[in-house]
Scaffold this motif. Structure first.
Motif, PDB file in Angstrom:
ATOM      1  N   PHE A 178      -3.936  -5.638   0.063  1.00  0.00           N
ATOM      2  CA  PHE A 178      -3.169  -6.400   1.050  1.00  0.00           C
ATOM      3  C   PHE A 178      -3.885  -6.557   2.389  1.00  0.00           C
ATOM      4  O   PHE A 178      -3.943  -7.662   2.948  1.00  0.00           O
ATOM      5  CB  PHE A 178      -1.807  -5.751   1.291  1.00  0.00           C
ATOM      6  N   LEU A 179      -4.406  -5.464   2.946  1.00  0.00           N
ATOM      7  CA  LEU A 179      -4.974  -5.527   4.288  1.00  0.00           C
ATOM      8  C   LEU A 179      -6.158  -6.475   4.366  1.00  0.00           C
ATOM      9  O   LEU A 179      -6.241  -7.322   5.266  1.00  0.00           O
ATOM     10  CB  LEU A 179      -5.381  -4.130   4.762  1.00  0.00           C
ATOM     11  N   ASP A 180      -7.090  -6.366   3.426  1.00  0.00           N
ATOM     12  CA  ASP A 180      -8.251  -7.244   3.447  1.00  0.00           C
ATOM     13  C   ASP A 180      -7.860  -8.689   3.195  1.00  0.00           C
ATOM     14  O   ASP A 180      -8.430  -9.614   3.797  1.00  0.00           O
ATOM     15  CB  ASP A 180      -9.290  -6.790   2.417  1.00  0.00           C
ATOM     16  N   GLY A 181      -6.889  -8.909   2.313  1.00  0.00           N
ATOM     17  CA  GLY A 181      -6.407 -10.261   2.090  1.00  0.00           C
ATOM     18  C   GLY A 181      -5.775 -10.847   3.340  1.00  0.00           C
ATOM     19  O   GLY A 181      -5.952 -12.024   3.664  1.00  0.00           O
ATOM     20  N   TYR A 182      -5.038 -10.013   4.068  1.00  0.00           N
ATOM     21  CA  TYR A 182      -4.409 -10.432   5.327  1.00  0.00           C
ATOM     22  C   TYR A 182      -5.468 -10.762   6.379  1.00  0.00           C
ATOM     23  O   TYR A 182      -5.383 -11.785   7.071  1.00  0.00           O
ATOM     24  CB  TYR A 182      -3.499  -9.311   5.816  1.00  0.00           C
ATOM     25  N   ALA A 183      -6.475  -9.883   6.489  1.00  0.00           N
ATOM     26  CA  ALA A 183      -7.503 -10.060   7.517  1.00  0.00           C
ATOM     27  C   ALA A 183      -8.359 -11.299   7.275  1.00  0.00           C
ATOM     28  O   ALA A 183      -8.785 -11.968   8.216  1.00  0.00           O
ATOM     29  CB  ALA A 183      -8.380  -8.805   7.580  1.00  0.00           C
ATOM     30  N   THR A 184      -8.611 -11.607   6.010  1.00  0.00           N
ATOM     31  CA  THR A 184      -9.478 -12.742   5.683  1.00  0.00           C
ATOM     32  C   THR A 184      -8.699 -14.025   5.412  1.00  0.00           C
ATOM     33  O   THR A 184      -9.294 -15.092   5.295  1.00  0.00           O
ATOM     34  CB  THR A 184     -10.332 -12.420   4.446  1.00  0.00           C
ATOM     35  N   GLY A 185      -7.389 -13.905   5.295  1.00  0.00           N
ATOM     36  CA  GLY A 185      -6.582 -15.076   4.961  1.00  0.00           C
ATOM     37  C   GLY A 185      -6.725 -15.517   3.525  1.00  0.00           C
ATOM     38  O   GLY A 185      -6.441 -16.668   3.187  1.00  0.00           O
ATOM     39  N   ASP A 186      -7.138 -14.583   2.654  1.00  0.00           N
ATOM     40  CA  ASP A 186      -7.367 -14.909   1.249  1.00  0.00           C
ATOM     41  C   ASP A 186      -6.218 -14.386   0.393  1.00  0.00           C
ATOM     42  O   ASP A 186      -6.147 -13.188   0.102  1.00  0.00           O
ATOM     43  CB  ASP A 186      -8.686 -14.295   0.781  1.00  0.00           C
ATOM     44  N   PRO A 187      -5.295 -15.245  -0.041  1.00  0.00           N
ATOM     45  CA  PRO A 187      -4.154 -14.787  -0.847  1.00  0.00           C
ATOM     46  C   PRO A 187      -4.524 -14.413  -2.271  1.00  0.00           C
ATOM     47  O   PRO A 187      -3.684 -13.890  -3.010  1.00  0.00           O
ATOM     48  CB  PRO A 187      -3.207 -15.991  -0.826  1.00  0.00           C
ATOM     49  N   THR A 188      -5.767 -14.673  -2.669  1.00  0.00           N
ATOM     50  CA  THR A 188      -6.206 -14.335  -4.024  1.00  0.00           C
ATOM     51  C   THR A 188      -7.051 -13.066  -4.058  1.00  0.00           C
ATOM     52  O   THR A 188      -7.609 -12.721  -5.097  1.00  0.00           O
ATOM     53  CB  THR A 188      -7.022 -15.495  -4.627  1.00  0.00           C
ATOM     54  N   HIS A 189      -7.138 -12.367  -2.934  1.00  0.00           N
ATOM     55  CA  HIS A 189      -8.008 -11.196  -2.851  1.00  0.00           C
ATOM     56  C   HIS A 189      -7.586 -10.101  -3.827  1.00  0.00           C
ATOM     57  O   HIS A 189      -6.395  -9.802  -3.973  1.00  0.00           O
ATOM     58  CB  HIS A 189      -7.987 -10.633  -1.426  1.00  0.00           C
ATOM     59  N   THR A 190      -8.544  -9.510  -4.485  1.00  0.00           N
ATOM     60  CA  THR A 190      -8.303  -8.393  -5.399  1.00  0.00           C
ATOM     61  C   THR A 190      -9.295  -7.273  -5.105  1.00  0.00           C
ATOM     62  O   THR A 190     -10.333  -7.483  -4.465  1.00  0.00           O
ATOM     63  CB  THR A 190      -8.448  -8.811  -6.873  1.00  0.00           C
ATOM     64  N   VAL A 191      -8.958  -6.077  -5.569  1.00  0.00           N
ATOM     65  CA  VAL A 191      -9.853  -4.927  -5.459  1.00  0.00           C
ATOM     66  C   VAL A 191      -9.921  -4.245  -6.817  1.00  0.00           C
ATOM     67  O   VAL A 191      -8.969  -4.329  -7.608  1.00  0.00           O
ATOM     68  CB  VAL A 191      -9.375  -3.929  -4.379  1.00  0.00           C
ATOM     69  N   PRO A 192     -11.020  -3.561  -7.109  1.00  0.00           N
ATOM     70  CA  PRO A 192     -11.149  -2.924  -8.432  1.00  0.00           C
ATOM     71  C   PRO A 192     -10.459  -1.571  -8.523  1.00  0.00           C
ATOM     72  O   PRO A 192     -10.413  -0.963  -9.592  1.00  0.00           O
ATOM     73  CB  PRO A 192     -12.665  -2.754  -8.567  1.00  0.00           C
ATOM     74  N   THR A 193      -9.910  -1.099  -7.407  1.00  0.00           N
ATOM     75  CA  THR A 193      -9.309   0.230  -7.370  1.00  0.00           C
ATOM     76  C   THR A 193      -7.794   0.122  -7.475  1.00  0.00           C
ATOM     77  O   THR A 193      -7.236  -0.960  -7.537  1.00  0.00           O
ATOM     78  CB  THR A 193      -9.689   0.939  -6.065  1.00  0.00           C
ATOM     79  N   SER A 194      -7.133   1.264  -7.460  1.00  0.00           N
ATOM     80  CA  SER A 194      -5.673   1.291  -7.448  1.00  0.00           C
ATOM     81  C   SER A 194      -5.210   2.327  -6.433  1.00  0.00           C
ATOM     82  O   SER A 194      -5.928   3.270  -6.109  1.00  0.00           O
ATOM     83  CB  SER A 194      -5.118   1.628  -8.832  1.00  0.00           C
ATOM     84  N   SER A 195      -4.004   2.141  -5.921  1.00  0.00           N
ATOM     85  CA  SER A 195      -3.471   3.026  -4.898  1.00  0.00           C
ATOM     86  C   SER A 195      -2.925   4.314  -5.509  1.00  0.00           C
ATOM     87  O   SER A 195      -2.307   4.306  -6.568  1.00  0.00           O
ATOM     88  CB  SER A 195      -2.355   2.307  -4.136  1.00  0.00           C
ATOM     89  N   ARG A 196      -3.152   5.423  -4.806  1.00  0.00           N
ATOM     90  CA  ARG A 196      -2.571   6.696  -5.225  1.00  0.00           C
ATOM     91  C   ARG A 196      -1.165   6.887  -4.652  1.00  0.00           C
ATOM     92  O   ARG A 196      -0.485   7.853  -4.997  1.00  0.00           O
ATOM     93  CB  ARG A 196      -3.465   7.856  -4.773  1.00  0.00           C
ATOM     94  N   ILE A 197      -0.749   5.964  -3.797  1.00  0.00           N
ATOM     95  CA  ILE A 197       0.572   6.067  -3.187  1.00  0.00           C
ATOM     96  C   ILE A 197       1.521   5.164  -3.952  1.00  0.00           C
ATOM     97  O   ILE A 197       1.515   3.936  -3.805  1.00  0.00           O
ATOM     98  CB  ILE A 197       0.529   5.680  -1.696  1.00  0.00           C
ATOM     99  N   GLU A 198       2.340   5.768  -4.805  1.00  0.00           N
ATOM    100  CA  GLU A 198       3.215   4.993  -5.681  1.00  0.00           C
ATOM    101  C   GLU A 198       4.224   4.178  -4.878  1.00  0.00           C
ATOM    102  O   GLU A 198       4.773   4.647  -3.876  1.00  0.00           O
ATOM    103  CB  GLU A 198       3.954   5.927  -6.644  1.00  0.00           C
ATOM    104  N   GLY A 199       4.458   2.955  -5.348  1.00  0.00           N
ATOM    105  CA  GLY A 199       5.449   2.094  -4.725  1.00  0.00           C
ATOM    106  C   GLY A 199       4.868   1.096  -3.751  1.00  0.00           C
ATOM    107  O   GLY A 199       5.486   0.064  -3.478  1.00  0.00           O
ATOM    108  N   ILE A 200       3.705   1.394  -3.177  1.00  0.00           N
ATOM    109  CA  ILE A 200       3.040   0.454  -2.276  1.00  0.00           C
ATOM    110  C   ILE A 200       1.563   0.387  -2.633  1.00  0.00           C
ATOM    111  O   ILE A 200       1.041   1.229  -3.362  1.00  0.00           O
ATOM    112  CB  ILE A 200       3.202   0.840  -0.797  1.00  0.00           C
ATOM    113  N   GLY A 201       0.895  -0.646  -2.087  1.00  0.00           N
ATOM    114  CA  GLY A 201      -0.512  -0.825  -2.407  1.00  0.00           C
ATOM    115  C   GLY A 201      -0.669  -1.446  -3.781  1.00  0.00           C
ATOM    116  O   GLY A 201      -0.082  -0.970  -4.756  1.00  0.00           O
TER     117      GLY A 201
END
Length: 353
Positions: free
Chosen positions: A214-237
């Motif tokens: 979310f943060l990088d997509g917000y900063a760059t204005g890219d709604p299609t941004h993806t990352v290869p990792t996953s969040s350890r905080i369940e429910g968000i990220g």
């Protein structure tokens, strides 16, 4: 359909509004912090509101009928709440979720009559949910697409309306900031739209954990941004910027280290006596950062964040010292930041690992 809608609406009538707790900060700071306790919903989390809205939306659109199998992609809490409503309506329910989901959430889904279908990669939940729905002729609820449109952001006792009603008699009744995490993006969209609709001088801060897009997509204005990792905080990220995330109603975003999220959840539980989940810790850390900046600037006001779900759902993860150590999280250093801040108002985050 009318009977089903009435049953879902009756749940809202039976459920009293959630409490807004004042967090114990020094009164002379003239900056107040509030926790909206969403853990007291019948299914124990903020996602109870979302599940109710999603079921109503699917029912009135004719997507869910008698006998429809409901499928959802979820990291746990939404599936718990949707399983509750599915059982209320006599519908089969299947939750597609990462294998890393806490065993407490799995048990709750099964308690409410749902079935859990696990995937090894968090990013695979979407396609697998679509596949299962097509295979059985069911309906994929798709919280990540419909969260922002299923909720009436104008009012109707949504979470934003509730917050501002409950703040009305406080010394700073209009919050300077509302701080939330992003899982679907639906909560930030609802609150952001509401404050603009009501012309409140309130800003919305979204906190994002490590391993989220979310943060990088917000900063760059890219709604299609993806990352290869996953969040350890369940429910968000999330590994992608979800369709329900509406960046135009977000005033700022900030990254929160996972160690800070876990530390803040544990610290919140000790200070308030209310067990908090990891996503609450993420938002709380961001809220305290905001308060530190307000105090440094000599600003008075109020900040509101959410107690999203209870910490009892994470007994084997965030509250398990062995799990925390295995994750390499330096919780003690971040707890020291929180203890010092409450003691003398000094905010100093640990150096990045």
């Amino acid at each position: 359909m009318r009977s089903a809608v009435r049953r879902v609406e009756a749940d809202a009538n039976r459920s009293a509004d959630t409490h807004l707790h004042r967090f114990p900060l020094p009164d002379h700071w003239d900056v107040d912090l509030y926790l909206k306790d969403e853990s007291v919903h019948p299914t124990g989390s903020l996602k109870h509101r979302l599940a109710r809205s999603l079921f109503l939306y699917a029912l009135v659109n004719g997507w869910v009928r008698e006998g429809t199998t409901v499928i959802e992609a979820s990291s746990g809490s939404t599936a718990v709440s949707e399983a509750f409503f599915a059982r209320m309506l006599g519908l089969p329910f299947v939750a597609v979720m990462p294998r890393s989901t806490s065993p407490e959430k799995v048990a709750l889904i099964e308690f409410h009559g749902g079935r859990c279908h696990f995937v090894d990669e968090p990013g695979a939940v979407y396609d697998e949910a679509r596949r299962l729905a097509a295979e059985c002729g069911g309906h994929y609820m798709d919280q990540f697409t419909y969260a922002e449109r299923a909720t009436d952001w104008r009012g109707n006792n949504n979470i934003a309306d509730s917050i501002f009603e409950q703040m009305a008699l406080e010394r700073h009744p209009v919050p300077a900031w509302v701080v939330v995490g992003a899982g679907t993006g639906g909560t930030s969209a609802t609150i952001g739209r509401y404050v603009r609709y009501r012309c409140h001088d309130t800003r919305v801060l979204v906190t994002d954990p490590e391993g989220s897009a979310f943060l990088d997509g917000y900063a760059t204005g890219d709604p299609t941004h993806t990352v290869p990792t996953s969040s350890r905080i369940e429910g968000i990220g999330r590994p992608r910027v979800e369709p329900s995330f509406v960046p135009g109603v977000v005033d700022a975003m900030t990254r929160v280290p996972d160690a800070a999220s876990v530390a803040a959840a544990r610290w919140c539980s000790r200070v308030t006596g209310r067990l908090a989940g990891g996503s609450t810790g993420t938002a709380l850390w961001g809220a305290l950062r905001v308060i530190a900046r307000m105090r440094a600037a000599g600003e008075a006001g109020s900040v509101v964040t959410l107690l999203c779900d209870g910490g009892e759902r994470y007994a084997h993860t965030y509250y398990d010292d062995a799990w925390v150590a295995a994750q390499g999280l330096d919780v003690a250093a971040h707890e020291e930041t929180l203890v010092r801040f409450l003691h003398d108002g000094t905010w100093q985050e640990p150096a990045p690992a």
